[in-house]
Design an enzyme around this catalytic site. Sequence first.
Site, PDB file in Angstrom:
ATOM      1  N   LYS A   1       0.857  -1.194   0.000  1.00  0.00           N
ATOM      2  CA  LYS A   1       0.000   0.000   0.000  1.00  0.00           C
ATOM      3  C   LYS A   1       0.885   1.233   0.000  1.00  0.00           C
ATOM      4  O   LYS A   1       2.049   1.178   0.395  1.00  0.00           O
ATOM      5  CB  LYS A   1      -0.903  -0.003   1.241  1.00  0.00           C
ATOM      6  CG  LYS A   1      -2.209   0.758   1.054  1.00  0.00           C
ATOM      7  CD  LYS A   1      -3.207  -0.006   0.204  1.00  0.00           C
ATOM      8  CE  LYS A   1      -4.517   0.742   0.059  1.00  0.00           C
ATOM      9  NZ  LYS A   1      -5.517  -0.031  -0.689  1.00  0.00           N
TER      10      LYS A   1
ATOM     11  N   ASP B   1      -6.858   4.260  -4.894  1.00  0.00           N
ATOM     12  CA  ASP B   1      -7.537   4.141  -3.606  1.00  0.00           C
ATOM     13  C   ASP B   1      -8.226   5.491  -3.401  1.00  0.00           C
ATOM     14  O   ASP B   1      -8.469   6.228  -4.373  1.00  0.00           O
ATOM     15  CB  ASP B   1      -6.531   3.817  -2.487  1.00  0.00           C
ATOM     16  CG  ASP B   1      -7.195   3.375  -1.183  1.00  0.00           C
ATOM     17  OD1 ASP B   1      -7.577   2.196  -1.095  1.00  0.00           O
ATOM     18  OD2 ASP B   1      -7.350   4.205  -0.272  1.00  0.00           O
TER      19      ASP B   1
END
Length: 474
Positions: free
Chosen positions: A134, A174
Site C-alpha cells: 500500500k 484508492d
Amino acid sequence: MVKASVDERIEQVLSDLKSRHPAQDEFMQAVEEVLGSLKPLFESSSDEDYLGAFQVIAEPERVVKFRVQYPVMKPEGVELHTTTGYRVQFNSALGPYKGGLRFHPSVSESIIKFLGFEQIFKNALTNLPIGGGKGGCVFDPKGKSDSEVRMLCESFMKGLYRHIGPNLDVPAGDIGVGGREIGYMYGEYVRLRGQPDMGVLTGKSTDFGGSKLRPEATGYGLVYITLEALKKYKHYRYLSSDRSSKISTNLFKGLRVMISGSGNVAQFAAEKVLELGGVVISFSDSSGALTAENGFSRAQLDDLFQLKNVKRGRLSEMSNASGLKYHGGKSVWQTGMKCDVALPCATQNEITVDGAKTLVQSGCWCVAEGANMPTTNEAVEFLKTKIDIYIPAKAANAGGVATSALEMAQNSARLFWTAEEVDAKLKGIMNNIFETAYKTAQEFGRPYDLQFGANAAGFLKVYKAYKAMGYLKF
C-alpha cells in the site's frame, strides 16, 4: 520450563510489535483484529508454529519513504508544499506487491501499514498470484485544479518509480486516486523510464491498457459476495424464521440497504443493488449524510454520479431533491433509519459501538464491509453477537484488487477482455472467496464466523507459501 499459553504468546507478539512500531494505532488495530480472531487456529495444532509465522508476516518486508513536493495556487501567488510519500511493500510470498495509493489528509505511516497488512490476506483470498502492499501521501484533492493534481502525481512518481515494476510492485488507486491520477502517474513513469510498461500500474483508462469494469469492481464485488451469502447462508440466529426463510429466494428484492460514502465503491454498490431490486436509502461524504426514506431512484443515482465524478461537489447540493433529506455533520450510522443490510463504503473506523447499536436497533441483520476496516474492533465484536451475517473487508471488498490482477493478466498477455468476460471472472472470484471463508469457518466449528473464516483462510495460504519456501525453518 513451562511452555507459555496461547494467550501469553499473543500478548507477547503484540508487545513486540508495539515496541517496533510505536504510536501506530491504526496498524496495531488491524494486527489485533487478525491476531485475536485467529486464536482458535493457534490453539488447534501443536505441530505448527502459526504464531511464530504470524510474527514474520506482521513485519513489513520494506517501507519506502520519499519527499513529495507540489505547488498550490493562491491569490497571492504560488506556494510550494512538501509532504512525505509512502510505499509499504508488506509481503511478497504469493507474488508482486499489490495494493492501492491513497491521497488524503489522513494518510500516515500507520494508516499505510494497516492498509498494507490487510491487503496481504485480502489478496490471498482471491487465489491470484499477488502479494500485499500500500502507499500514498498527505494531500487533499478537494478544490485543487487539474494542474495541481497532475504536478502532485508527477512528484510522487519521481520518488516511487525506482521501487515498482510489473514483477515487483504494481500500485493501483484508492481514496483520492482514480483514473485521472493513475494516468498522470503513468505518464510520468514513462517519461522517467523512457519506455512504456503497461503492467506497472492498474486502474488505467481503457484507452491505454486498463480493464473494463475496474472502477465498478469493488462495489460490484461487494454486492456479489453479499448476494452469495444471501443465497447460501443457513445459520440465522437473530432474524425471525418467517423472514429468513424468504431470503434465499428473494435475495436483494425489497431489502433496505444503507450505504455510506459516495465514491466509486458506494456508487457502484448502489447501482448493483438497484439492479437486483434492493432499496438504497443512504449515501454520505465528509460533510454529512443524504438519505431517502423510500429509496433513491435510478435518476437520482445518476445525478449523484454527475455531482461526485464530474462536478466534484458535495452531497448537500442534492438536499432539495424530491424525497431526499440531508443530515449535515452526521454519518449514516447516526440517522437511525430502518434497514436490512449495511454496506459501509467510506473509511476506516466509521462504525463505532454506538453506531453498531443504532444499526441493530434499526433492524439491520447483515453487514458487509466495502471500505477497509470501517468497523472498530469493539463494534465488530458487538455485531457478531447481534446480527446474522458479518462479512469483513478482507473478503467483501476484494473485488477491486481482483480486477486489478485481471488487468495485470491482460497487460501481460497483450489482451483486452470484454466487460462481460471481466464481470463473469469477478463473480467467480467473489463467490469463491465466500465459499473459502464459509467452509474454513465450518471446518473449525465456527459456522457463524466469517471473520474467522476469512482471516484463517488468508493467513493459511501465506503460511503454507512461507513454509514451502523455507522462510520458517531455522
